[in-house]
Design a protein around this motif. Structure first.
Motif, PDB file in Angstrom:
ATOM      1  N   LEU A  19      31.335  38.869  36.593  1.00 21.49           N
ATOM      2  CA  LEU A  19      32.509  38.446  36.070  1.00 21.49           C
ATOM      3  C   LEU A  19      33.558  39.411  36.556  1.00 21.49           C
ATOM      4  O   LEU A  19      34.672  38.705  37.061  1.00 21.49           O
ATOM      5  N   GLU A  57      34.538  38.619  40.106  1.00 22.46           N
ATOM      6  CA  GLU A  57      35.182  37.339  40.061  1.00 22.46           C
ATOM      7  C   GLU A  57      36.673  37.807  39.513  1.00 22.46           C
ATOM      8  O   GLU A  57      37.663  37.000  40.129  1.00 22.46           O
ATOM      9  N   VAL A  58      37.023  38.414  38.555  1.00 24.69           N
ATOM     10  CA  VAL A  58      38.464  38.883  38.101  1.00 24.69           C
ATOM     11  C   VAL A  58      39.121  39.700  39.302  1.00 24.69           C
ATOM     12  O   VAL A  58      40.269  39.272  39.434  1.00 24.69           O
ATOM     13  N   LYS A  68      42.777  31.661  34.337  1.00 23.61           N
ATOM     14  CA  LYS A  68      41.407  32.046  34.495  1.00 23.61           C
ATOM     15  C   LYS A  68      40.838  33.463  34.345  1.00 23.61           C
ATOM     16  O   LYS A  68      39.918  33.779  33.994  1.00 23.61           O
ATOM     17  N   LYS A  71      38.203  34.846  31.805  1.00 22.46           N
ATOM     18  CA  LYS A  71      37.209  35.802  32.306  1.00 22.46           C
ATOM     19  C   LYS A  71      37.075  37.097  31.620  1.00 22.46           C
ATOM     20  O   LYS A  71      36.280  37.861  31.133  1.00 22.46           O
ATOM     21  N   ASP A  72      38.453  37.722  31.485  1.00 20.03           N
ATOM     22  CA  ASP A  72      38.653  39.064  30.728  1.00 20.03           C
ATOM     23  C   ASP A  72      38.109  38.740  29.251  1.00 20.03           C
ATOM     24  O   ASP A  72      37.555  39.629  28.775  1.00 20.03           O
TER      25      ASP A  72
END
Length: 462
Positions: free
Chosen positions: A278, A281-282, A321, A325-326
């Motif tokens: 994750l 991705e962030v 998004k 995700k955070d």
């Protein structure tokens, strides 16, 4: 050098030269394995390692095939089946087949070979030398003087995986000594009781134990496998169903469930892997959002308001998004800590239960209050497990909110651009006024004309 790189000739023509060449190559390959810490290699790996500096000459394959076969027969090299631990790729059927071949085929051939060579050593030596010049794979190098020398040469191909026995033993001893010296107070992530992913474990060993010359992946795999077999409960490895390989290091006193990889270790490793995914991705989405903002700024500077608005809408969706995700990362952190707390609480509960049993046995006192406390702790742990499944699920904002935010950011960017233009105009006028003042001070302009620039300066200041 060309003679050393060429195939071996018939040994009878020059026995001393033949032996010197064989000793040179066996010593050179053993020294190469030790210096480069290479445990696993193939024929092509050895050829590339001994490429001449001019880059135009490699050792002949027939030359190295004979050398490697001789080293294997002498015990300096091993194949995959000869490692001190059974490989995962082996099956029961393959083991039975190997036993049958060794018992019914290889051993009788070896005995027959020994009888033939002992009856006529000179003839065997000549026949062996002739076979060297033709195939270089199935003959002996000299008159056999030991059981190892009496064995036939192994067949070495380009795909055969070989392992250096001396280098493997040395590296396994280094890993064992390093694991014995670990303490729970060490700042390194490798410590007794720690469980981490395989590539993190190998990377940490390369930074500490093998800092001078890191091990390659193939050599590390063999070293860890053999070390696991020799150290017993001190080092355990496991490959999960999703392909993640984990390693657990235990202390000398650890045994049973403490030494084995349990469900807590597996869940913590999976949470760490998910968190890293994750976070990656962030980072990627943040870079895309920054790029979209810059494109929108350039489009707005080029008087393309519609394009800038579309780019900002895409940026806002990416930011939504990123926020989601955070939030997921934060939830994973919370669950991770809950699992650690639950594991600690379980250990404390077991310790207290053991102490309770000892007190009952030695003093005969029934500690009912302690049992009630243990029950309460177990109920609390069940509640914590139930609450951990309920995590926040933030809803992504709708298109209306995204468009409103994009409009606000667009207006802000317009204000910034207008402010930059006004500043540029003011600076340009000030530069022209400065030039006019310099000309007036030199007396080239009349007094009445000089009042105009001063009046313009007063208007700009107003």
């Amino acid at each position: 050098m060309a003679v050393l790189f060429s195939p071996f000739r018939v040994r009878d023509t020059n026995p001393e030269g033949w032996d010197l060449k064989m000793n040179f190559w066996t010593n050179a390959i053993s020294r190469w394995c030790l210096q480069t810490r290479t445990v696993a290699f193939t024929l092509e790996d050895v050829r590339r390692a001994f490429l001449r500096r001019d880059g135009h000459q490699l050792p002949h394959p027939d030359c190295l095939v004979l050398v490697l076969s001789t080293m294997k027969r002498r015990g300096a090299l091993m194949t995959d089946q000869e490692l001190p631990v059974a490989r995962n790729a082996r099956s029961l059927g393959r083991s039975l087949l190997s036993w049958s071949v060794n018992s019914l085929l290889l051993k009788p051939l070896s005995v027959g070979w020994s009888l033939l060579t002992s009856s006529n050593a000179a003839r065997a030596d000549s026949a062996d030398s002739g076979q060297y010049s033709s195939s270089s794979t199935t003959s002996s190098t000299s008159t056999p003087t030991s059981p190892q020398e009496e064995q036939p040469l192994a067949s070495i191909t380009a795909e055969t995986k070989l392992f250096s026995r001396e280098t493997l033993d040395l590296l396994v001893e280094s890993v064992e000594g390093h694991l014995k010296g670990l303490t729970s107070t060490s700042s390194s992530p490798i410590k007794p009781g720690s469980c981490l992913r395989y590539h993190h474990f190998t990377a940490q060993l390369n930074k500490t134990l093998f800092a001078g010359r890191p091990l390659d992946e193939a050599s590390f795999a063999v070293v860890i496998e053999v070390a696991e077999a020799k150290t017993g409960a001190r080092l355990k490895t496991m490959t999960l169903d999703d392909g993640i390989r984990i390693v657990k290091i235990s202390g000398e006193s650890a045994a049973g469930s403490e030494a084995a990889i349990n469900q807590t270790d597996i869940s913590l490793i999976k949470l760490e892997a998910t968190r890293e995914l994750l976070e990656a991705e962030v980072d990627r989405l943040s870079e895309e959002a920054d790029a979209l903002r810059e494109e929108a700024r350039q489009a707005l500077a080029g008087r393309s308001r519609e394009k800038a608005l579309l780019l900002l809408k895409r940026k806002k969706r990416l930011e939504a998004k990123i926020t989601a995700k955070d939030t997921a990362i934060d939830n994973i952190e919370a669950i991770y800590q809950q699992v650690l707390d639950t594991h600690s609480a379980t250990a404390i509960t077991r310790a207290l239960a053991y102490a309770n049993a000892v007190l009952k046995q030695r003093s005969g006192v029934v500690l009912s209050d302690l049992e009630d406390t243990m029950t309460a702790i177990e109920d609390t742990m069940s509640d914590v497990a139930a609450l951990s499944s309920e995590i926040n699920r933030p809803l992504a904002p709708g298109d209306a909110g995204v468009e409103l935010d994009a409009e606000e950011e667009l207006d802000q960017m317009l204000k910034e651009l207008e402010s930059e233009k006004k500043e540029a105009v003011i600076l340009d006028r000030l530069d022209r006024l400065k030039i006019a003042d310099e000309e007036l001070s030199s007396g080239e302009k009349e007094e009445g004309v000089a009042q105009t620039p001063k009046k313009q300066l007063a208007d700009l200041q107003a």
